[in-house]
Design a protein around this motif. Structure first.
Motif, PDB file in Angstrom:
ATOM      1  N   GLN A  39       0.828  -1.204   0.000  1.00  0.00           N
ATOM      2  CA  GLN A  39       0.000   0.000   0.000  1.00  0.00           C
ATOM      3  C   GLN A  39       0.864   1.256   0.000  1.00  0.00           C
ATOM      4  O   GLN A  39       0.579   2.230  -0.702  1.00  0.00           O
ATOM      5  N   THR A  90       2.511   1.663  -3.640  1.00  0.00           N
ATOM      6  CA  THR A  90       1.635   2.209  -4.682  1.00  0.00           C
ATOM      7  C   THR A  90       1.217   3.635  -4.359  1.00  0.00           C
ATOM      8  O   THR A  90       0.965   4.432  -5.274  1.00  0.00           O
ATOM      9  N   ASP A  91       1.143   4.004  -3.091  1.00  0.00           N
ATOM     10  CA  ASP A  91       0.870   5.400  -2.744  1.00  0.00           C
ATOM     11  C   ASP A  91       2.013   6.312  -3.185  1.00  0.00           C
ATOM     12  O   ASP A  91       1.796   7.456  -3.582  1.00  0.00           O
ATOM     13  N   GLY A 149       2.177   5.167  -7.538  1.00  0.00           N
ATOM     14  CA  GLY A 149       1.020   4.949  -8.394  1.00  0.00           C
ATOM     15  C   GLY A 149       1.013   3.534  -8.953  1.00  0.00           C
ATOM     16  O   GLY A 149       1.037   2.554  -8.206  1.00  0.00           O
ATOM     17  N   ASP A 150       0.985   3.397 -10.280  1.00  0.00           N
ATOM     18  CA  ASP A 150       1.009   2.086 -10.922  1.00  0.00           C
ATOM     19  C   ASP A 150       2.391   1.455 -10.739  1.00  0.00           C
ATOM     20  O   ASP A 150       3.412   2.083 -11.039  1.00  0.00           O
ATOM     21  N   GLN A 174      -3.170   1.420  -9.800  1.00  0.00           N
ATOM     22  CA  GLN A 174      -3.302   1.550  -8.353  1.00  0.00           C
ATOM     23  C   GLN A 174      -4.669   1.074  -7.886  1.00  0.00           C
ATOM     24  O   GLN A 174      -4.791   0.432  -6.833  1.00  0.00           O
ATOM     25  N   TYR A 201      -5.259  -1.848  -5.148  1.00  0.00           N
ATOM     26  CA  TYR A 201      -6.019  -1.624  -3.918  1.00  0.00           C
ATOM     27  C   TYR A 201      -7.110  -2.673  -3.736  1.00  0.00           C
ATOM     28  O   TYR A 201      -7.342  -3.178  -2.634  1.00  0.00           O
TER      29      TYR A 201
END
Length: 315
Positions: free
Chosen positions: A135, A138-139, A142-143, A165, A169
């Motif tokens: 998490q 990716t935060d 992004g991708d 993303q 998620y």
């Protein structure tokens, strides 16, 4: 001449036989008997928790991220705050290293113990920790490569696709639900090797639900219906109610730098560029009359003179 030729043939034959006998058990002879082939799951978890906690608290991470969101006002050492971006992949590498270490728990150390009380809760804890790292990754970016990443050193995928993303998620929510459901307070756990909660399954349920709540809130614009569903489910389970529930790694200010709090180490011996707050951040706190400002930083001598927050002119 014939005698010499026979002698050479004999020598070559003897050498061939000797070579054959030496390489009969080549793999065994060249494998150190004390090599570690399967690392204890507890050691892996401890390392990941410590490294994950420090990964975004180092000077480099603060220069990058802190400058992007206008927390810091940097100079020559931290040009990012002046919109001069330099190539850097340390945070990227750090997170995938953490994921690889956690994969070792599932694929080596505790493989096959998914329903065994000796490994069930340990694997669930490691899985929740893994979701936490994904998490964050990716935060940050992004991708990222997610569904096609491999954990087997013998089967490396050099060209994995970059998953969206939103897709990541959604999968993290499903994985998190499965991991939380596996937590059992009567199972064997990590004990003191777990820096966060000493292996306490109930505390990990709170952490898992708090993580689910965070993921749900992040989805509120991308997928409102899923966000609402996720948030409601998370709030229906146990959540943090006290600061004692926080996940934290203990640090030692009188020990080696590697064990000190990274922010403290940074301010003591790191770049002076990270000792100044950006004007946007300070002005926002002042405008909102935020009482935390004097606890975060003190004004410089020059900024007191010009009565302005730190800027390049008042430094």
């Amino acid at each position: 001449m014939k005698t010499r030729t026979r002698s050479i043939y004999a020598a070559l034959l003897l050498g061939s036989l000797s070579l054959s006998s030496c390489t009969k058990n080549f793999n065994d002879l060249n494998t150190p008997p004390t090599s570690v082939t399967n690392i204890d799951a507890a050691i892996l978890l401890s390392k990941v928790q410590k490294d994950a906690a420090f990964a975004e608290g180092t000077e480099t991470a603060n220069i990058q991220v802190g400058s992007w969101v206008q927390y810091w006002a940097g100079g020559l050492v931290a040009p990012t705050s002046r919109y001069i971006q330099q190539p850097d992949n340390k945070m990227w590498e750090a997170h995938y290293t953490l994921l690889r270490n956690l994969g070792q728990i599932r694929n080596q150390a505790l493989k096959g113990k998914e329903d065994d009380p000796a490994g069930r809760t340990k694997l669930a804890i490691a899985r929740i920790m893994e979701i936490h790292v994904w998490q964050r990754l990716t935060d940050l970016f992004g991708d990222v490569p997610f569904s096609q990443t491999t954990e087997d050193a013998a089967d490396v995928n050099n060209k994995p696709v970059y998953d969206s993303q939103e897709a990541i998620y959604k999968q993290l929510i499903a994985d998190l639900d499965a991991a939380i459901a596996k937590l059992n307070s009567s199972d064997a756990s990590y004990g003191n090797a777990d820096f966060f909660y000493k292996g306490n399954a109930d505390s990990w349920k709170k952490f898992g639900n708090a993580l689910k709540l965070r993921i749900g809130m992040r989805l509120r614009y991308a997928s409102p219906q899923l966000a609402e569903k996720t948030v409601r489910e998370a709030m229906g389970g146990p959540l943090f109610t006290d600061n004692k529930d926080n996940a934290a790694v203990p640090t030692f200010n009188d020990a080696q730098t590697t064990n000190a709090h990274p922010i403290l180490a940074q301010f003591i011996s790191g770049s002076p560029d990270l000792r100044y707050l950006a004007s946007a951040f300070v002005s926002t706190l002042n405008d909102k009359k935020d009482p935390r400002l004097p606890f975060i930083a003190a004004p410089t001598v020059n900024s007191k003179t010009v009565a302005l927050p730190y800027t390049a002119a008042s430094a």
